[in-house]
Scaffold this motif. Structure first.
Motif, PDB file in Angstrom:
ATOM      1  N   ASP A 297       8.657  -8.171   9.446  1.00  6.38           N
ATOM      2  CA  ASP A 297       7.990  -7.112   8.700  1.00  6.38           C
ATOM      3  C   ASP A 297       6.875  -6.543   9.570  1.00  6.38           C
ATOM      4  OD1 ASP A 297       7.011  -5.381   6.854  1.00  6.38           O
ATOM      5  OD2 ASP A 297       6.201  -6.891   5.496  1.00  6.38           O
ATOM      6  N   HIS A 488       2.424 -14.772  -0.112  1.00  5.84           N
ATOM      7  CA  HIS A 488       1.405 -13.756   0.063  1.00  5.84           C
ATOM      8  C   HIS A 488       1.905 -12.614   0.953  1.00  5.84           C
ATOM      9  CE1 HIS A 488      -2.502 -11.881   0.528  1.00  5.84           C
ATOM     10  NE2 HIS A 488      -2.272 -11.847   1.842  1.00  5.84           N
ATOM     11  N   ALA A 489       2.718 -12.910   1.929  1.00  4.66           N
ATOM     12  CA  ALA A 489       3.218 -11.881   2.841  1.00  4.66           C
ATOM     13  C   ALA A 489       4.392 -11.112   2.265  1.00  4.66           C
ATOM     14  CB  ALA A 489       3.616 -12.511   4.169  1.00  4.66           C
ATOM     15  N   GLY A 490       4.756 -11.363   1.006  1.00  2.23           N
ATOM     16  CA  GLY A 490       5.851 -10.647   0.388  1.00  2.23           C
ATOM     17  C   GLY A 490       7.131 -11.453   0.366  1.00  2.23           C
ATOM     18  N   SER A 641       8.806  -5.129   1.386  1.00  2.00           N
ATOM     19  CA  SER A 641       7.847  -5.420   2.446  1.00  2.00           C
ATOM     20  C   SER A 641       6.474  -4.858   2.091  1.00  2.00           C
ATOM     21  CB  SER A 641       8.332  -4.815   3.761  1.00  2.00           C
ATOM     22  OG  SER A 641       8.228  -3.398   3.725  1.00  2.00           O
ATOM     23  N   ASP A 642       5.482  -5.172   2.927  1.00  2.00           N
ATOM     24  CA  ASP A 642       4.115  -4.671   2.755  1.00  2.00           C
ATOM     25  C   ASP A 642       3.836  -3.475   3.650  1.00  2.00           C
ATOM     26  OD1 ASP A 642       3.371  -6.397   0.795  1.00  2.00           O
ATOM     27  OD2 ASP A 642       2.469  -7.877   2.131  1.00  2.00           O
ATOM     28  N   PRO A 645       1.977  -0.672   1.382  1.00  4.00           N
ATOM     29  CA  PRO A 645       0.587  -1.049   1.080  1.00  4.00           C
ATOM     30  C   PRO A 645      -0.323  -1.046   2.307  1.00  4.00           C
ATOM     31  CG  PRO A 645       2.083  -2.453  -0.121  1.00  4.00           C
ATOM     32  CD  PRO A 645       2.928  -1.640   0.803  1.00  4.00           C
ATOM     33  N   ARG A 646       0.184  -1.505   3.439  1.00  5.89           N
ATOM     34  CA  ARG A 646      -0.639  -1.479   4.651  1.00  5.89           C
ATOM     35  C   ARG A 646      -0.946  -0.050   5.072  1.00  5.89           C
ATOM     36  NH1 ARG A 646       2.978  -5.698   6.555  1.00  5.89           N
ATOM     37  NH2 ARG A 646       4.044  -4.103   7.811  1.00  5.89           N
ATOM     38  N   THR A 666      -5.531  -6.805  -1.362  1.00  3.28           N
ATOM     39  CA  THR A 666      -4.304  -7.067  -2.122  1.00  3.28           C
ATOM     40  C   THR A 666      -4.468  -8.160  -3.156  1.00  3.28           C
ATOM     41  OG1 THR A 666      -3.553  -8.649  -0.448  1.00  3.28           O
ATOM     42  CG2 THR A 666      -2.881  -6.344  -0.180  1.00  3.28           C
ATOM     43  N   LYS A 697      -2.153 -12.452  -6.119  1.00  4.40           N
ATOM     44  CA  LYS A 697      -1.700 -11.238  -5.461  1.00  4.40           C
ATOM     45  C   LYS A 697      -1.219 -10.222  -6.492  1.00  4.40           C
ATOM     46  CE  LYS A 697       1.228  -9.409  -1.815  1.00  4.40           C
ATOM     47  NZ  LYS A 697       2.281  -9.651  -0.830  1.00  4.40           N
ATOM     48  N   TYR A 699      -2.412  -5.851  -7.954  1.00  6.74           N
ATOM     49  CA  TYR A 699      -3.394  -4.759  -7.983  1.00  6.74           C
ATOM     50  C   TYR A 699      -3.822  -4.545  -9.434  1.00  6.74           C
ATOM     51  CZ  TYR A 699      -2.119  -3.686  -3.150  1.00  6.74           C
ATOM     52  OH  TYR A 699      -1.900  -3.760  -1.787  1.00  6.74           O
ATOM     53  N   ARG A 722       5.171   4.585  -2.470  1.00  4.51           N
ATOM     54  CA  ARG A 722       6.467   3.926  -2.308  1.00  4.51           C
ATOM     55  C   ARG A 722       7.611   4.838  -2.741  1.00  4.51           C
ATOM     56  NH1 ARG A 722       4.807  -2.179  -4.423  1.00  4.51           N
ATOM     57  NH2 ARG A 722       4.441  -3.044  -2.325  1.00  4.51           N
TER      58      ARG A 722
END
Length: 795
Positions: A297, A488-490, A641-642, A645-646, A666, A697, A699, A722
């Motif tokens: 990712d 946490h990383a998806g 994936s993130d 958001p990133r 996040t 995690k 929003y 998205r």
């Protein structure tokens, strides 16, 4: 061929008269006589309806006697059917010779010889194109061809047909009245295929497709040609995928989000993952997962997804051009399937089968997915409750891997079940032609096996962790409200693990191990039926057709195509989460080509040669998968994936335009006093200090805001980004794919020129023949013809 030790080796492969050659051999079971009341096969036709009911003796069991009588009638019925079939063959002009139980007890062979006039008649009916004595030169670039020959010389098989020929024989439908070349039937050596095709040591060489086609027919030849093109096109995809993976490895140490997760100075306390049994945990414990997720990712993921979408289009276009070239070389450009048109079924005819498919897929698929979810939740809860430190470490990795293996086992088992169900449903529809039956069976089998293989992957990519709620207000799943939450990383890392295990497992176990082991096991079981004392003697005296009886029957190309189509889906659909999929597919296919070749040459009976000019419905399925892959990868990048958001954080919320502070952005806050009664951790001091506020995690607004635990503005901004990304990505990639499709012509230019030239030569040849006939008729009849009087101009 039979060795010299055979007493009648000189007669093989001919009839007993030594004149008529054996063209085809049929095998059947010979019913051994059980009682003296049975009639011979010559008199069974007249005695079938005159047989008196058998009265069993007083000492004989009536039930056994009735069962034996039913078996006798069944054997007679089979014998009558076989005699009727043989009579139909005789009416077509074929000549036959029987050989029953001479060496193999209970097995009969029907040797068939097709006379020359019968072959000529069928060739005219089929409009079989044959070469003539007319030869014309092919237009080509000599220097380029010579250079390519020298470069690819080590990759060409030694079959004597690899040199580029500059001449081609003109061909048109066979006719006994026209002059053709003398060689109409080419006797091919199976030894050449075994040495130059069905050998693992020459995996780097091209396949002798022309030789495969001449021995097995166009349909089998097209399959191996398509498999070769697919494997060849996987080379650039694998190279780019490895580069993307290496880019992730090279940049993992510079990835700011993973560095923040691994930084112990952040001291972020996370909320429990389940009720009561689970306790608070440190975010730094997810350091390994965060670093591993960056390998798949990263910024190169979007580029690779776009590349694979264009790669799929290039592959389809390359195959169409290759297929057209093969059609021209094999003289199949004007071939048309003479099978009758399909009789369309009404909605009432289709509804039972289709409703059964839909209902079964829904319930079975949901049951399997829900069962694996329950397994993950229960095992993770049990490991959290365990007091052994060994079990409590690496809980997520253990559960993910074991759940993926369970999914793989279920997929392999259900594949066989779905295949049988698809055939049953197709038989229910009663298709009118063989082609219609095959297409409907392929479509149903594909739908069922595709859903079976990709349902767990789709759940991980788009549904897991989406509806779990928040701490204090949750959806119960065995009392574990956040067990199905992604790391946490998806979910991209878990999706990668699932896809990797499923793909490798299917290729190694289902495709390779089963293809090698099952045929050998069946062959061993067939050979065990023969007495071991006579087995060595039989091996020395058996003819070729008698030895081939122990080979496995040819069940068609559908299983071979199906496994490659499922692999193509795994390579293209979720390639954004697993860039190494093309590499694994390439390594598998290099072995798969030689494995299938060896199976066709040594393990299976020679199939009936079938003419075909394309791969049929499989091309439609490939094209559909390539279109769906664009949409699926857009959603994977956007929602799994993130990446989005990133991107949103970096351009909207970051104070310095970097990803510093992204991890904290996040994570939402939760007040531990808001736990519902009976759900708080049993060991609140697990970390050594009292926790008042934990993080999770999502929003959501903090508990001290006016709208506690409601979706925040950041959530809606990211959701809009998205959806916008999905729309833009899908339309841009689709437009690029259509442009590539339009840019590359389906028919190579040199082939179109040669086809046009060949048509002109055919017309020219026919005109010359007609002029020659007219001249010969004039010479044979030299009598003067009366001249018509021409009126004068003065009249």
């Amino acid at each position: 061929m039979v060795g010299s030790s055979s007493p009648d080796a000189k007669l093989w492969p001919y009839f007993q008269d030594g004149l008529r050659r054996i063209d085809y051999v049929l095998t059947y079971n010979v019913q051994m006589p059980q009682s003296t009341h049975k009639q011979s096969s010559k008199s069974c036709l007249c005695c079938r309806f005159k047989r008196e009911p058998k009265i069993p003796p007083a000492h004989e069991d009536p039930e056994l006697a009735a069962q034996e009588q039913r078996l006798d009638y069944h054997a007679d019925d089979q014998r009558l059917r076989r005699e009727e079939f043989e009579e139909n063959l005789r009416e077509m002009g074929l000549e036959m010779e029987k050989e029953e139980g001479t060496k193999l007890p209970g097995v009969g062979f029907l040797k068939i010889h097709a006379p020359w006039d019968v072959l000529c008649r069928e060739a005219e009916f089929m409009k079989l194109k044959m070469p003539t004595t007319k030869v014309y030169c092919l237009e080509s670039y000599q220097k380029v061809n010579m250079f390519l020959q020298k470069v690819t010389a080590p990759l060409q098989p030694k079959v004597g047909e690899n040199q580029t020929e500059n001449e081609k024989h003109l061909s048109y439908p066979f006719s006994r009245e026209k002059q053709h070349l003398m060689y109409l039937i080419l006797v091919l050596s199976l030894q050449i295929l075994y040495e130059q095709w069905a050998s693992y040591s020459i995996f780097y060489k091209y396949q002798p497709i022309g030789l495969v086609r001449k021995y097995f027919g166009e349909k089998v030849g097209l399959y191996f040609a398509w498999l070769g093109v697919y494997t060849q096109m996987l080379i650039p995809a694998a190279i780019v995928g490895v580069i993307v993976f290496l880019y992730g490895c090279a940049t993992v140490d510079n990835n700011i989000p993973s560095m923040e997760v691994c930084d112990e100075r952040n001291n972020i306390t996370m909320c429990p993952m389940c009720d009561r049994a689970c306790s608070y945990w440190k975010l730094v414990t997810a350091c390994g997962t965060a670093r591993a997720s960056h390998l798949f990712d990263n910024a190169a993921t979007v580029f690779f997804a776009i590349f694979m979408a264009l790669w799929a289009t290039m592959f389809m276009e390359h195959w169409k051009r290759r297929q057209m070239r093969l059609n021209y070389v094999w003289d199949m450009t004007s071939f048309e399937d003479g099978e009758a048109e399909n009789v369309k079924l009404t909605c009432r005819d289709r509804m039972p089968a289709y409703m059964t498919i839909i209902t079964m897929m829904i319930f079975v698929t949901l049951a399997i997915v829900f069962g694996v979810v329950l397994y993950r939740v229960s095992i993770m809860t049990a490991l959290h409750m365990s007091s052994t430190p060994t079990f409590r470490t690496n809980i997520r990795a253990t559960v993910k891997t074991t759940a993926a293996i369970i999914n793989l086992i279920i997929i392999i088992i259900m594949d066989e079940v779905y295949g049988a169900i698809a055939r049953w449903l197709t038989i229910m529809e009663v298709p009118k032609t063989d082609k219609s039956f095959e297409e409907r069976l392929i479509f149903k089998t594909f739908i069922l096996k595709f859903a079976n293989a990709f349902t767990p992957i789709v759940y991980l990519a788009f549904f897991r962790g989406r509806i779990i709620g928040r701490p204090g207000k949750y959806l119960y799943v065995m009392g574990s409200y956040r067990m199905e939450e992604c790391a946490h990383a998806g979910c991209l890392m878990e999706l990668c693990i699932q896809l990797c295990i499923t793909m490798l497992g299917k290729q190694l176990i289902q495709n390779n191990l089963f293809e090698i082991g099952v045929p050998k096991l069946k062959k061993m079981l067939r050979q065990r039926k023969i007495d071991k004392n006579h087995q060595e003697e039989l091996n020395r005296t058996l003819h070729r057709h008698e030895k081939d009886h122990f080979l496995g029957p040819f069940v068609g190309l559908n299983p071979e195509y199906m496994e490659m189509i499922i692999q193509f889906g795994m390579v293209t659909l979720f390639v954004a989460s697993f860039p190494l999929a093309p590499l694994f597919a390439l390594l598998n296919n290099v072995i798969e080509i030689r494995l299938d070749a060896k199976k066709f040459v040594t393990e299976l009976r020679r199939p009936i040669a079938v003419r075909a000019k394309d791969i049929g419905i499989w091309y439609t399925l490939l094209r559909g998968i390539s279109k769906v892959a664009v949409i699926v990868n857009a959603f994977v990048i956007s929602f799994t994936s993130d990446f989005i958001p990133r991107l949103v954080y970096q351009h909207m919320y970051s104070p310095d335009g970097t990803l510093h502070g992204f991890v904290n952005h996040t994570l939402s806050y939760f007040n531990v006093s808001h736990f519902q009664p009976g759900t708080e951790p049993m060991v609140p001091m697990h970390l050594g200090y009292k926790v008042d506020v934990c993080r999770y995690k999502d929003y959501r607004d903090p508990p001290w805001s006016d709208t506690p635990y409601e979706f925040s503005r950041e959530f809606w901004a990211i959701l809009a980004a998205r959806l916008a990304f999905v729309i833009v990505f899908q339309n841009v990639v689709m437009l690029m794919s259509d442009f590539v499709d339009w840019l590359i012509p389906d028919i190579p230019k040199d082939i179109s020129i040669q086809i046009h030239k060949e048509r002109n030569l055919v017309v020219e040849l026919f005109m010359k023949q007609e002029r020659g006939k007219k001249y010969r008729n004039t010479v044979r009849d030299p009598s003067p013809q009366p001249l018509r009087s021409r009126p004068s101009s003065q009249a």
